[in-house]
Design a protein around this motif. Sequence first.
Motif: not given
Length: 367
Positions: A269-274, A276-282, A259-265
């Motif tokens: 809060l200042g999360a990096s792209e890395r 987002l990939v390793f701690r949210v998407a995967i 869900h896009k809301s996870y990325y938006d939140v």
Amino acid sequence: MSTAEQILDAPLGLQGGAHAPASSAPRAARATATATATAQSATLRPAAPAGIWPTGLLASAAWVALGLLTLLWPNKEVGFSDWAFTREFGIATLVVAALLFAISLLGSRAGRLVRTLRPAGQWLVALAVGLALWEVSTAKLGVLPSPFFAPPQSLIDVVHEDWQRLGLSTVHSLRLLANGFVLGALVGFITGVAIGWSRIAGYWVHPLLRFLGPVPASALLPLAFFFAPSSYSAAVFLVGLATFFPVAVLTWSGVASVHKSYYDVARTLGASERFLVFRVAIPAALPQVFVGLFMGLGASFSVLITAEMMGVKAGLGWYLQWAQGWAAYANMYAALLVMAALCSGLITLLFKVRDRVLSWQKGTVKW
């Protein structure tokens, strides 16, 4: 570490959103909640077996009947003296019957052993009945002609006479499967994450995956054995290719469905792209990744046997073809049973890994 990483890494009970129960809650409400929780935990806890185990007694009787049938009914001699290890097979079935009888009488006093066997009680009865039908139709009546159909005791003969060749073939198949499966799963996982995360990768790789992915890996056998430097490397490539497609597709689906809301939140809060990939998407895609691994394991095992029958000089597929060439059908049945046990064991191991890695899903997803 950024603010988002600190917040998302913190345990749930230490974040600001978690609150202890209000101290002003009425005593009756707290007592009711405690009683409800206790009742639920008691309901979920498996009940200990009590008294005699009736299904175990039935299974014991079935195995006794199988043993007596094997020992007292003479074998039908067809073209040779007799089936070897008939007496040993009958004695082994009686030993199994005695063990089941003792466990059934002990009941709850048998502890963990009876708790493990109870769910398989009806299967123990069915297994004895199936072996009895197999024994009668082959060794006793000869309805299924030999040597195309061999009785159960012939498997003992194969293990006794040819265990070294069969064991070495199993080791070779395991090595080939491990190399191909790990390689295909790794490349498929990276490809799936790239397609699900990057629009550029999705634009170039996704059409190729849709076009070439459904092609069976076994259809590429001639090309693989022609271009590969050795038959072993060709077999590894084919096993990896069979694993690659389901893992890549389901990993891509899992990453794309977050869900896009996870990325938006997290970005707020200042999360990096890395991050987002390793701690949210995967992590969010891991359930579907394991589904892809299950599918890839079955497909890779099928391709493994086919590749070993076509060009590899060792393995269970090679052993199966060798036994067929010598009309050693008992050896074929032994190899098939080893294949079934091997595949089932690997799937069970993968389930254990899934249960440990995705332990956070318990309570939210029905397993």
